[in-house]
Scaffold this motif. Structure first.
Motif, PDB file in Angstrom:
ATOM      1  N   PRO A 154      10.919   0.140   6.793  1.00  0.00           N
ATOM      2  CA  PRO A 154       9.197  -0.536   5.813  1.00  0.00           C
ATOM      3  C   PRO A 154       8.688  -1.577   7.053  1.00  0.00           C
ATOM      4  CG  PRO A 154      11.759  -1.839   5.857  1.00  0.00           C
ATOM      5  CD  PRO A 154      12.011  -0.828   6.219  1.00  0.00           C
ATOM      6  N   GLU A 155       8.640  -0.908   8.742  1.00  0.00           N
ATOM      7  CA  GLU A 155       8.628  -1.739   9.319  1.00  0.00           C
ATOM      8  C   GLU A 155       7.285  -1.409  10.425  1.00  0.00           C
ATOM      9  OE1 GLU A 155       9.273  -5.702  12.937  1.00  0.00           O
ATOM     10  OE2 GLU A 155      10.965  -4.198  12.318  1.00  0.00           O
ATOM     11  N   GLN A 156       6.284  -2.060  10.931  1.00  0.00           N
ATOM     12  CA  GLN A 156       5.162  -1.775  11.744  1.00  0.00           C
ATOM     13  C   GLN A 156       5.001  -2.422  12.842  1.00  0.00           C
ATOM     14  OE1 GLN A 156       1.805   0.703   9.814  1.00  0.00           O
ATOM     15  NE2 GLN A 156       2.809   2.657  10.981  1.00  0.00           N
ATOM     16  N   LYS A 157       5.447  -2.641  13.820  1.00  0.00           N
ATOM     17  CA  LYS A 157       5.125  -4.037  15.126  1.00  0.00           C
ATOM     18  C   LYS A 157       3.879  -3.260  15.829  1.00  0.00           C
ATOM     19  CE  LYS A 157       8.560  -5.101  15.770  1.00  0.00           C
ATOM     20  NZ  LYS A 157       9.612  -5.983  17.272  1.00  0.00           N
ATOM     21  N   VAL A 158       3.444  -4.671  15.692  1.00  0.00           N
ATOM     22  CA  VAL A 158       2.397  -4.456  16.613  1.00  0.00           C
ATOM     23  C   VAL A 158       2.733  -5.198  17.733  1.00  0.00           C
ATOM     24  CG1 VAL A 158      -0.726  -4.850  16.805  1.00  0.00           C
ATOM     25  CG2 VAL A 158       0.381  -4.024  14.570  1.00  0.00           C
ATOM     26  N   VAL A 207      -7.243  -5.142  13.370  1.00  0.00           N
ATOM     27  CA  VAL A 207      -8.476  -6.722  13.500  1.00  0.00           C
ATOM     28  C   VAL A 207      -6.973  -7.172  12.898  1.00  0.00           C
ATOM     29  CG1 VAL A 207     -10.056  -7.696  13.095  1.00  0.00           C
ATOM     30  CG2 VAL A 207      -9.719  -5.154  14.241  1.00  0.00           C
ATOM     31  N   GLN A 208      -6.430  -7.930  12.260  1.00  0.00           N
ATOM     32  CA  GLN A 208      -5.540  -8.102  10.845  1.00  0.00           C
ATOM     33  C   GLN A 208      -4.952  -9.008  11.786  1.00  0.00           C
ATOM     34  OE1 GLN A 208      -3.975  -7.031   7.374  1.00  0.00           O
ATOM     35  NE2 GLN A 208      -3.505  -9.175   6.810  1.00  0.00           N
ATOM     36  N   ALA A 209      -3.629  -7.662  12.532  1.00  0.00           N
ATOM     37  CA  ALA A 209      -3.217  -8.184  13.232  1.00  0.00           C
ATOM     38  C   ALA A 209      -3.168  -9.272  14.943  1.00  0.00           C
ATOM     39  CB  ALA A 209      -2.088  -7.041  14.379  1.00  0.00           C
ATOM     40  N   LEU A 210      -4.700  -9.369  15.139  1.00  0.00           N
ATOM     41  CA  LEU A 210      -5.531  -9.688  16.329  1.00  0.00           C
ATOM     42  C   LEU A 210      -5.080 -10.834  16.182  1.00  0.00           C
ATOM     43  CD1 LEU A 210      -6.982  -7.463  17.549  1.00  0.00           C
ATOM     44  CD2 LEU A 210      -5.746  -8.094  19.272  1.00  0.00           C
ATOM     45  N   ILE A 229      -3.337   1.368  13.291  1.00  0.00           N
ATOM     46  CA  ILE A 229      -2.369   0.599  14.195  1.00  0.00           C
ATOM     47  C   ILE A 229      -2.591   0.744  15.590  1.00  0.00           C
ATOM     48  CG2 ILE A 229      -0.874   2.653  14.359  1.00  0.00           C
ATOM     49  CD1 ILE A 229       0.478  -0.295  13.428  1.00  0.00           C
ATOM     50  N   ASN A 230      -2.979   0.741  16.235  1.00  0.00           N
ATOM     51  CA  ASN A 230      -3.564   0.450  17.612  1.00  0.00           C
ATOM     52  C   ASN A 230      -4.201  -0.865  17.549  1.00  0.00           C
ATOM     53  OD1 ASN A 230      -1.890   2.841  18.574  1.00  0.00           O
ATOM     54  ND2 ASN A 230      -3.527   4.554  17.778  1.00  0.00           N
ATOM     55  N   SER A 277       0.830  -1.557   0.539  1.00  0.00           N
ATOM     56  CA  SER A 277       0.163   0.009   0.252  1.00  0.00           C
ATOM     57  C   SER A 277       0.937   1.202  -0.233  1.00  0.00           C
ATOM     58  CB  SER A 277      -1.142  -0.304   0.991  1.00  0.00           C
ATOM     59  OG  SER A 277      -0.319  -0.377   2.562  1.00  0.00           O
ATOM     60  N   LYS A 278       0.329   2.321  -0.430  1.00  0.00           N
ATOM     61  CA  LYS A 278       0.925   3.508  -0.514  1.00  0.00           C
ATOM     62  C   LYS A 278       0.940   4.486   0.819  1.00  0.00           C
ATOM     63  CE  LYS A 278      -1.026   4.302  -4.955  1.00  0.00           C
ATOM     64  NZ  LYS A 278      -1.885   5.324  -6.256  1.00  0.00           N
ATOM     65  N   ALA A 279       0.663   3.704   2.274  1.00  0.00           N
ATOM     66  CA  ALA A 279       1.104   4.351   3.363  1.00  0.00           C
ATOM     67  C   ALA A 279       1.155   3.120   4.391  1.00  0.00           C
ATOM     68  CB  ALA A 279      -0.530   5.307   3.552  1.00  0.00           C
ATOM     69  N   LYS A 280       1.468   3.671   5.150  1.00  0.00           N
ATOM     70  CA  LYS A 280       1.515   3.172   6.367  1.00  0.00           C
ATOM     71  C   LYS A 280       0.026   3.176   7.360  1.00  0.00           C
ATOM     72  CE  LYS A 280       6.104   3.179   7.141  1.00  0.00           C
ATOM     73  NZ  LYS A 280       7.422   3.388   8.791  1.00  0.00           N
TER      74      LYS A 280
END
Length: 92
Positions: free
Chosen positions: A85-89, A54-57, A50-51, A41-44
């Protein structure tokens, strides 16, 4: 579960819910399981995306079933952001 193998999550109760999807990459270490999801995607993610992701859950629930004794981490790797590049949940 192999890389790119479908995952299914069922909720017990009157109205079961089934979600089917794919995990891009799983890295299992002696002290943790890391789920990686590649994003083009074009945006993080920002704010609630992020907070409360649902996909991470869902990834965390599926991986916890596979690796009940390991902490679970979920990281989204945004391919268009080469410097960071990384956004950690963190799932607690």
């Amino acid at each position: 579960m192999k890389q790119n193998e479908a995952l299914a999550i069922l909720k017990s109760g009157k109205n079961p819910v089934r979600a089917i999807g794919f995990i891009d990459k799983t890295a299992v270490y002696p002290d943790k399981c890391v789920t990686l999801d590649y994003k083009s995607s074009k945006a993080k993610f920002t704010g609630e995306d992020i907070n409360f992701n649902v996909q991470a859950l869902m990834y965390a629930v599926a991986q916890k079933r596979r690796f009940p004794n390991l902490p679970i981490e979920v990281s989204f790797l945004f391919l268009k952001f080469t410097k960071k590049p990384e956004q950690k949940v963190v799932i607690t």
